[in-house]
Scaffold this active site. Structure first.
Site, PDB file in Angstrom:
ATOM      1  N   GLU A  44       0.853  -1.202   0.000  1.00 44.20           N
ATOM      2  CA  GLU A  44       0.000   0.000   0.000  1.00 44.20           C
ATOM      3  C   GLU A  44       0.879   1.238   0.000  1.00 44.20           C
ATOM      4  O   GLU A  44       1.637   1.473   0.934  1.00 44.20           O
ATOM      5  CB  GLU A  44      -0.905   0.003   1.248  1.00 44.20           C
ATOM      6  CG  GLU A  44      -1.720   1.289   1.365  1.00 44.20           C
ATOM      7  CD  GLU A  44      -2.454   1.415   2.707  1.00 44.20           C
ATOM      8  OE1 GLU A  44      -2.711   0.381   3.369  1.00 44.20           O
ATOM      9  OE2 GLU A  44      -2.750   2.550   3.095  1.00 44.20           O
ATOM     10  N   ARG A  48       0.361  10.417   0.073  1.00 38.38           N
ATOM     11  CA  ARG A  48       0.682  11.518   0.983  1.00 38.38           C
ATOM     12  C   ARG A  48       1.912  12.265   0.554  1.00 38.38           C
ATOM     13  O   ARG A  48       2.321  13.218   1.200  1.00 38.38           O
ATOM     14  CB  ARG A  48       0.953  10.968   2.385  1.00 38.38           C
ATOM     15  CG  ARG A  48      -0.277  10.506   3.054  1.00 38.38           C
ATOM     16  CD  ARG A  48       0.045  10.081   4.475  1.00 38.38           C
ATOM     17  NE  ARG A  48      -0.786   8.968   4.821  1.00 38.38           N
ATOM     18  CZ  ARG A  48      -0.641   8.225   5.890  1.00 38.38           C
ATOM     19  NH1 ARG A  48       0.331   8.472   6.743  1.00 38.38           N
ATOM     20  NH2 ARG A  48      -1.454   7.234   6.123  1.00 38.38           N
ATOM     21  N   THR A  72      -4.519   6.201   1.695  1.00 39.73           N
ATOM     22  CA  THR A  72      -4.924   7.594   1.910  1.00 39.73           C
ATOM     23  C   THR A  72      -5.768   8.096   0.734  1.00 39.73           C
ATOM     24  O   THR A  72      -5.615   9.234   0.279  1.00 39.73           O
ATOM     25  CB  THR A  72      -3.705   8.521   2.168  1.00 39.73           C
ATOM     26  OG1 THR A  72      -2.749   7.833   2.978  1.00 39.73           O
ATOM     27  CG2 THR A  72      -4.110   9.769   2.921  1.00 39.73           C
ATOM     28  N   LYS A 129     -10.954  -1.593   6.915  1.00 37.39           N
ATOM     29  CA  LYS A 129      -9.737  -1.263   7.665  1.00 37.39           C
ATOM     30  C   LYS A 129     -10.212  -0.711   9.006  1.00 37.39           C
ATOM     31  O   LYS A 129     -11.103   0.142   9.042  1.00 37.39           O
ATOM     32  CB  LYS A 129      -8.953  -0.211   6.874  1.00 37.39           C
ATOM     33  CG  LYS A 129      -7.888   0.538   7.646  1.00 37.39           C
ATOM     34  CD  LYS A 129      -7.078   1.423   6.691  1.00 37.39           C
ATOM     35  CE  LYS A 129      -6.279   2.470   7.455  1.00 37.39           C
ATOM     36  NZ  LYS A 129      -5.184   3.039   6.671  1.00 37.39           N
TER      37      LYS A 129
END
Ligand code: 3PG
Length: 208
Positions: A44, A48, A72, A129
Site C-alpha cells: 500500500e 501523501r 490515503t 480497515k
C-alpha cells in the site's frame, strides 16, 4: 461499489499489509524489492507524498509480481488517479457516501466505531480497515464489534507492530494487519533496504 472479491483475496495473501510513505521516487523500486524479498507481495503506497502516484506507476510497471494499492484515498478523484497509475486497490482512512460510490478501484474503507461498521455493511462493504486501530480501542474494540457484527472482517492499522500484531491476528474477524513498522522512516532515509527485508521476513515468518 461494494466489497470487490479482490479485497478478501489481497487481505489473505499475507499477514501484513505494509503502509508505505515514499518521499522520493528513487526509493520506490528498492523499497518494493526489499519488501518482496522479505515475502510481502501486497503493497500500500499512501497518496501523501508528491511522488506517490509516480511510485505506484513505476512499481506496477516494473514489478509485475507486486500487487500495488493506493492508501490515503479520500475522494473518488484520488481513486481514479490511482487506478490510472496502475493501482489494483484503494485503502481509505474512513468512508463517505461519495467514496462508497466510486467504481475506479476495489476499496478497503476505514472505520473506527460500530456505527461506522453498520453503515459500511449497509453500503455493501464487509471487509474494512479498522483505523486508527490502537487509539480506537485496539484488540478489545475489535473483539467487542465482532460479537454483534461478526460478518465484518478487518485489517487493523495504526499503532501495530511486531509486538502486538499477533494479538490482532488471533481474532476471528481479523484477516491481516497493516503497518509502517516494516518500512521505518529511518531505514528508508538511510537506504537500508536490507533492514526492511529483514523486518518484512521477520513479520511474515512470525505471523504466517
Ligand atoms: C497510516 O495510515 O498511517 C497507518 O495507519 C500506519 O500506521 P502506523 O504508522 O502506526 O503503522
Amino acid at each position: 461499489m461494494t466489497t470487490h472479491p479482490d479485497i478478501p483475496k489481497f487481505m489473505t495473501t499475507g499477514p501484513v499489509l505494509p503502509v508505505m510513505v515514499i518521499p522520493s521516487l528513487d526509493q520506490a523500486l528498492p523499497l518494493a524489492d526489499a519488501l518482496m524479498a522479505g515475502g510481502i507481495r501486497v503493497l500500500e503506497i499512501t497518496l501523501r507524498t508528491d511522488c506517490a502516484l509516480d511510485a505506484i506507476a513505476l512499481i506496477a510497471k516494473e514489478r509485475p509480481d507486486a500487487i500495488v494499492g493506493a492508501g490515503t484515498v479520500i475522494t473518488p478523484k484520488d481513486a481514479e488517479k490511482a487506478a490510472k497509475a496502475g493501482a489494483k486497490f484503494a485503502v481509505s482512512p474512513g468512508l463517505t457516501k461519495t467514496l462508497a460510490k466510486q467504481d475506479a478501484l476495489p476499496l478497503l474503507p476505514g472505520v473506527a466505531t460500530s456505527s461506522e461498521v453498520m453503515r459500511a455493511l449497509e453500503w455493501g462493504f464487509t471487509h474494512l480497515k479498522f483505523f486508527p486501530a490502537v487509539p480506537a480501542g485496539g484488540v478489545g474494540a475489535l473483539k467487542g464489534i465482532g460479537g454483534p457484527l461478526p460478518q465484518a472482517k478487518f485489517c487493523p492499522t495504526g499503532g501495530i507492530s511486531l509486538s502486538n500484531a499477533a494479538d490482532f491476528l488471533a481474532l476471528d474477524n481479523v484477516l491481516c494487519v497493516g503497518g509502517s513498522w516494516v518500512a521505518p522512516e529511518k531505514a528508508m532515509k538511510d537506504g537500508n533496504w536490507a533492514e526492511i527485508s529483514r523486518l518484512s521476513a521477520e513479520a511474515v515468518q512470525k505471523f504466517s
